[in-house]
Motif scaffolding. Structure first.
Motif, short mmCIF file in Angstrom:
data_model
loop_
_atom_site.label_atom_id
_atom_site.label_comp_id
_atom_site.label_asym_id
_atom_site.label_seq_id
_atom_site.Cartn_x
_atom_site.Cartn_y
_atom_site.Cartn_z
N ASN A 133 42.77 -11.82 14.62
CA ASN A 133 42.68 -11.47 16.02
C ASN A 133 43.70 -10.37 16.31
O ASN A 133 44.90 -10.60 16.24
N ASP A 134 43.18 -9.15 16.62
CA ASP A 134 44.07 -8.02 16.78
C ASP A 134 45.04 -8.20 17.96
O ASP A 134 46.15 -7.69 17.94
N SER A 135 44.62 -8.90 19.00
CA SER A 135 45.45 -9.03 20.19
C SER A 135 46.61 -9.99 19.99
O SER A 135 47.72 -9.75 20.42
N SER A 136 46.36 -11.08 19.29
CA SER A 136 47.41 -12.07 19.12
C SER A 136 48.01 -12.09 17.74
O SER A 136 49.06 -12.68 17.53
N GLY A 137 47.29 -11.46 16.76
CA GLY A 137 47.80 -11.46 15.40
C GLY A 137 47.62 -12.80 14.71
O GLY A 137 48.27 -13.09 13.72
N VAL A 138 46.79 -13.69 15.25
CA VAL A 138 46.59 -15.02 14.71
C VAL A 138 45.29 -15.06 13.94
O VAL A 138 44.27 -14.53 14.40
N LEU A 139 45.29 -15.71 12.79
CA LEU A 139 44.07 -15.87 12.00
C LEU A 139 43.28 -17.06 12.54
O LEU A 139 43.83 -18.14 12.76
N SER A 140 41.97 -16.86 12.72
CA SER A 140 41.13 -17.91 13.28
C SER A 140 39.89 -18.08 12.42
O SER A 140 39.20 -17.13 12.12
N THR A 141 39.58 -19.32 12.00
CA THR A 141 38.38 -19.60 11.24
C THR A 141 37.19 -19.86 12.16
O THR A 141 36.06 -19.96 11.70
N GLU A 142 37.44 -20.00 13.46
CA GLU A 142 36.36 -20.25 14.39
C GLU A 142 35.69 -18.95 14.85
O GLU A 142 34.58 -18.98 15.35
N MET A 143 36.40 -17.83 14.70
CA MET A 143 35.86 -16.58 15.21
C MET A 143 34.57 -16.20 14.50
O MET A 143 33.67 -15.62 15.10
N ASP A 144 34.45 -16.51 13.20
CA ASP A 144 33.25 -16.18 12.46
C ASP A 144 32.04 -16.87 13.09
O ASP A 144 30.99 -16.25 13.28
N SER A 145 32.16 -18.13 13.41
CA SER A 145 31.06 -18.87 14.02
C SER A 145 30.68 -18.30 15.37
O SER A 145 29.50 -18.17 15.70
N VAL A 146 31.68 -17.94 16.15
CA VAL A 146 31.42 -17.39 17.48
C VAL A 146 30.69 -16.06 17.38
O VAL A 146 29.71 -15.79 18.08
N MET A 147 31.19 -15.19 16.49
CA MET A 147 30.57 -13.87 16.33
C MET A 147 29.15 -13.99 15.81
O MET A 147 28.24 -13.30 16.28
N GLN A 148 28.93 -14.86 14.83
CA GLN A 148 27.58 -15.04 14.28
C GLN A 148 26.64 -15.60 15.33
O GLN A 148 25.47 -15.21 15.39
N LYS A 149 27.15 -16.51 16.17
CA LYS A 149 26.31 -17.08 17.24
C LYS A 149 25.88 -15.98 18.21
O LYS A 149 24.71 -15.93 18.65
N GLU A 150 26.79 -15.09 18.56
CA GLU A 150 26.45 -14.00 19.47
C GLU A 150 25.42 -13.07 18.84
O GLU A 150 24.48 -12.63 19.52
N LEU A 151 25.58 -12.76 17.56
CA LEU A 151 24.62 -11.89 16.88
C LEU A 151 23.25 -12.56 16.78
O LEU A 151 22.21 -11.90 16.92
N ASP A 152 23.24 -13.88 16.53
CA ASP A 152 21.96 -14.61 16.47
C ASP A 152 21.24 -14.57 17.82
O ASP A 152 20.03 -14.30 17.88
N ASP A 153 21.98 -14.84 18.89
CA ASP A 153 21.37 -14.82 20.22
C ASP A 153 20.82 -13.45 20.57
O ASP A 153 19.73 -13.32 21.16
N GLU A 154 21.57 -12.42 20.22
CA GLU A 154 21.12 -11.06 20.51
C GLU A 154 19.85 -10.73 19.75
O GLU A 154 18.92 -10.13 20.30
N HIS A 155 19.80 -11.13 18.45
CA HIS A 155 18.62 -10.83 17.64
C HIS A 155 17.40 -11.59 18.14
O HIS A 155 16.28 -11.03 18.22
N ILE A 156 17.58 -12.85 18.50
CA ILE A 156 16.47 -13.65 19.04
C ILE A 156 16.00 -13.06 20.37
O ILE A 156 14.79 -13.01 20.67
N PHE A 157 16.93 -12.59 21.19
CA PHE A 157 16.56 -12.01 22.48
C PHE A 157 15.67 -10.77 22.28
O PHE A 157 14.64 -10.61 22.95
#
Length: 838
Positions: free
Chosen positions: A698-722
């Protein structure tokens, strides 16, 4: 009766003299007891040569250096600068009285090697060579020949001059040695470097065949004129007439006999050995006519029919000749090598090294000139020049003949004794020049592999193809597919899938058909046959590599192209070991700029069930999935039919992730075909935890997050389905969409929901290879899959217990930020996890 003679050269004086006892009671040999005296010594010599070459090859093969380099190093080890300094060891291996025996054995063996070279050479490839390859070959012959003449003149000046006649002979040999290129060695080297099927590899190998053919012409012309005295012109005319007789008279007769025998399948080892008698007859005739015996051996190999008959001979002789006989020949020049002569003739120590380096320049210079003329990059020019510098047995034969002629010229009385010292003023090759030429050949062949790896790295190009997917393809762009097949049955299944992609004038289809053939022997005939992509010779008796199979595949795709005018295709045969063939697939796919690689499943439909054809096919598929340059699809064919005679019902099960988005993109393209119906089912998974994914910063906080992958993939999935629902669903009556909730607890719910979806019937499932892998339950189930390359969902659909005859296309999208784990089945063997970074 005893006679003493000087059997070796004057730079090893301690081994110069030996006694030979002639036994008059021995009617056949009129010598000592050959069995008890000579055979044990020859056996020791052969054993040493095999062990030395095997030792060096074991070390050098990890650097992709040719076997020829290891064999030459085994010979260099015998020189007076190495083992020659140890009288006890050298005397045990190469006693003076054994030199004649090992040279006789080596020269007989080299006839077999040259015969196999002629047997593997494809004359049709020479006749169909492109203009560019011809220009490269001519430049690589003329420029090194001119430079070689200059080097020989320089050497003559340093040596004090020589007679005009011998200078002309020296020019011929020096020019020929620098001009030749060994295409068998180069073919294997290109195959090991995995650039054989690239443009650079094909240009290099085509030019090498032309240069090698020209080298044999020079060889046939030079040998009669290299003799002292005699009638060289008459010898040359007679040799050419004999070669013409072999091609015009002997070749048709042998072709009819061999064809008849092959149809009746009456060949056996004894009859094959009868054919081999012609080798000695041709070798004896050319030697009798004043040429070299290897000319007859090469011509005999050239006139024999290729195909399965050639494979039988190669299978019988190749290992024996390559592993046993050739090392003996290379070792035979070892005791002639004298490294001390490089600095013992009042020359600078750096001068020999500089000469060796200069001898490698002409080929590179000629290739650079040609590539500049054709507008190719300078990197390709340097790489081509390095590859054409590859030397082999031809260069060593020429050097050995030049040395032998030097010895004969130094002593015109052809007796066993060589009492006169070798005079530099009447030599084609003196010890100094002989050593430089051998080192130059060794140097030029050795540096090819490391330099090519340094300047030509195909893997670096794959980083530029991150977006080469069907999802990122423009709507009106050409879809480029690399269809890999092992047999014609797999080709038909590929055609039916490609037919469904709905190629149109605005969005055409380009198919690159890759016929995968296993390389089952060391020969180069299979490799050379792929240059013009129009002929494949079988590498074994199995059906997958036969010429008939290749022609059937070509005919099937020809009919496909004739029916659909917006489709074009080209064919390429890829011959390699199954362990490394995926690297060739990568390179060819990159050359073709493909968006999708289609692979056949390792099981085929038989009696209503999927049965394994070859387990190695599964290994190939898993290797290709590791780091491909574009998206990959694995087809499980359960009886697909042509859209010209039937409709196709397609189901896409969408859970989420890049693979599912790629699968939906392919199905979306297929849905535009009038004979297809598409149903997309999105499974909304709940009741299970998300598995650990790739950590992003995370560029803003400098913290590594394993949840961000799921969130990003979910957004890409919703966009593609839309986009799919907005642009596809509302514009076509043949597309339907539904959503179902899948609550996962133990994984037992997955087969149940698949059975519910399959109740309406389906011709083709299109699934993502990593579908659901971001959930813990799916990752756990993957470890128990029979076919991990299909993923959890694909493995269930492809299993016999699923209760459907639907075909399956499993898709993996290429992305750089992805890690996948391929799990091997625990059902048949111990489970293991293989981490593959994509």
């Amino acid at each position: 009766m005893t006679r003493e003679g000087n059997a070796t050269l004057n730079f090893i004086p301690e081994f110069a003299c030996y006694n030979t006892t002639f036994d008059l009671s021995n009617i056949i040999w009129r010598s000592d007891n050959v069995i008890s005296e000579r055979v044990p010594l020859l056996s020791i010599q052969i054993a040493y040569n095999i062990l030395a070459s095997s030792f060096f090859h074991h070390i050098l093969k990890q650097f992709h250096l040719p076997l020829t380099v290891a064999q030459m190093l085994g010979g260099v080890l015998l020189s007076s600068s190495f083992l020659g300094r140890i009288p006890g060891v050298f005397h045990m291996i190469y006693r003076p009285e054994g030199i004649m025996s090992v040279e006789t054995f080596a020269n007989i063996g080299i006839m077999y090697y040259v015969f196999l070279t002629g047997l593997e050479m494809n004359c049709d490839t020479i006749l169909r060579s492109s203009k560019q390859a011809v220009v490269i070959a001519v430049a690589s012959i003329l420029i090194p020949a001119l430079v070689g003449a200059g080097f020989f003149a320089l050497h003559n000046d340093l040596a004090g001059g020589s007679s005009v006649a011998l200078t002309a002979k020296g020019y011929m040999f020096w020019c020929a040695i620098l001009s030749v290129t060994s295409f068998p060695v180069l073919a294997r080297l290109l195959s090991d470097l995995k650039i054989l099927y690239t443009r650079l590899g094909k240009d290099a190998l085509t030019a090498a065949i032309l240069i090698d053919a020209f080298g044999w012409v020079l060889f046939s012309l030079f040998i009669p004129f290299s003799h002292a005295g005699g009638k060289p012109l008459l010898s040359l005319i007679c040799t050419l007439l004999f070669i013409a007789f072999c091609f015009c008279v002997v070749r048709p007769i042998l072709a009819r006999v061999v064809e008849h025998r092959m149809r009746s399948e009456s060949w056996n080892s004894s009859k094959l050995l009868d054919v081999m008698m012609g080798l000695f007859v041709c070798a004896y005739i050319t030697d009798l006519l004043g040429s070299h015996h290897v000319v007859g051996a090469f011509v005999y190999g050239l006139i024999l029919p290729s195909g399965k008959f050639a494979d039988l001979l190669l299978e019988m002789l190749d290992d024996f000749v390559t592993a046993i006989i050739v090392p003996v020949y290379f070792a035979s020049f070892g005791f002639r090598l004298n490294l001390e002569s490089l600095w013992s003739e009042n020359h600078s120590v750096l001068l020999p090294l500089f000469m060796v380096f200069l001898l490698a320049i002409p080929k590179i210079l000629s290739s650079l000139l040609v590539t500049v003329y054709y507008g190719m990059s300078s990197r390709d020019g340097v790489g081509l020049g390095l590859l054409l510098n590859t030397k082999g047995i031809m260069a060593v034969i020429l050097i050995s003949i030049a040395w032998d002629k030097s010895v004969l010229f130094s002593n015109q009385t052809l007796t066993i004794s060589y009492h006169a010292p070798l005079s530099n003023s009447c030599l084609i090759l003196d010890p100094y020049a002989f050593t430089i030429m051998i080192l130059a050949v060794l140097f030029m062949t050795t540096v090819v592999s490391p330099f090519i790896n340094a300047i030509y790295k195909p893997k670096l190009r794959f980083k530029q193809t991150q977006q080469r997917t069907v999802q990122k393809l423009w709507c009106e762009a050409e879809l480029r597919v690399a269809a890999c097949v092992h047999n014609s049955h797999q080709a038909l299944g590929m055609i039916y899938v490609l037919e469904a992609t709905n190629a149109t004038r605005t969005s055409p289809l380009h198919v690159s058909v890759l016929h995968l053939v296993e390389l089952t022997r060391r020969g180069t005939g299979l490799l050379v046959a792929q240059i013009d992509n129009s002929n494949v010779q079988g590498g074994s008796s199995e059906q997958y590599g036969s010429q008939e199979e290749f022609e059937t595949i070509c005919n099937a795709f020809n009919e496909f192209v004739e029916e659909y005018k917006a489709v074009r295709f080209d064919t390429s045969g890829i011959v390699a070991t199954y362990e490394t063939i995926h690297q060739d697939i990568y390179n060819v796919t990159e050359e073709k700029r493909a968006n999708l690689i289609l692979l056949p499943f390792h099981k085929e439909l038989s009696s209503g069930e999927l049965e394994t054809t070859k387990t190695a096919f599964s290994d190939i598929n898993q290797n290709v999935l590791q780091a491909p340059p574009c998206s990959v699809g694995i087809l499980v064919n359960r009886g697909l039919r042509s859209l010209s005679t039937a409709t196709m019902s397609i189901i896409v099960i969408f859970i989420g992730g890049p693979d599912d988005r790629e699968a939906l993109s392919i199905a979306w393209r297929m849905a535009s075909h009038s004979a297809t119906k598409l149903h997309v089912v999105r499974l909304l998974v709940s009741g299970t935890e998300v598995a650990e994914g790739k950590a992003f910063q995370n560029d803003s906080s400098g913290v590594l997050s394993t949840e961000m992958d799921s969130v990003m993939q979910k957004e890409l999935d919703d966009e593609h389905i839309f986009h799919f629902r907005h642009k596809g669903l509302h514009n076509s009556d043949s597309i339907t969409y539904s959503e179902r909730e899948l609550r996962l607890e133990t994984g037992e719910e997955i087969p149940l929901i698949l059975h519910e979806i399959d109740q309406k019937g389906c011709d083709l499932y299109i699934l993502g290879q990593g579908s659901g892998n971001n959930y813990t339950v799916f990752k756990t189930l993957l470890e128990w899959c029979d076919s991990p390359e299909l993923g959890v969902m694909g493995d269930i659909v492809a299993s016999s217990s699923f209760g459907t005859n639907s075909s399956l296309l499993v898709v993996q999208q290429y992305t750089m930020e992805r890690k996948s784990k391929l799990h091997c089945s625990r059902k048949h063997h111990t489970s293991k996890v293989c981490d593959d970074i994509l």
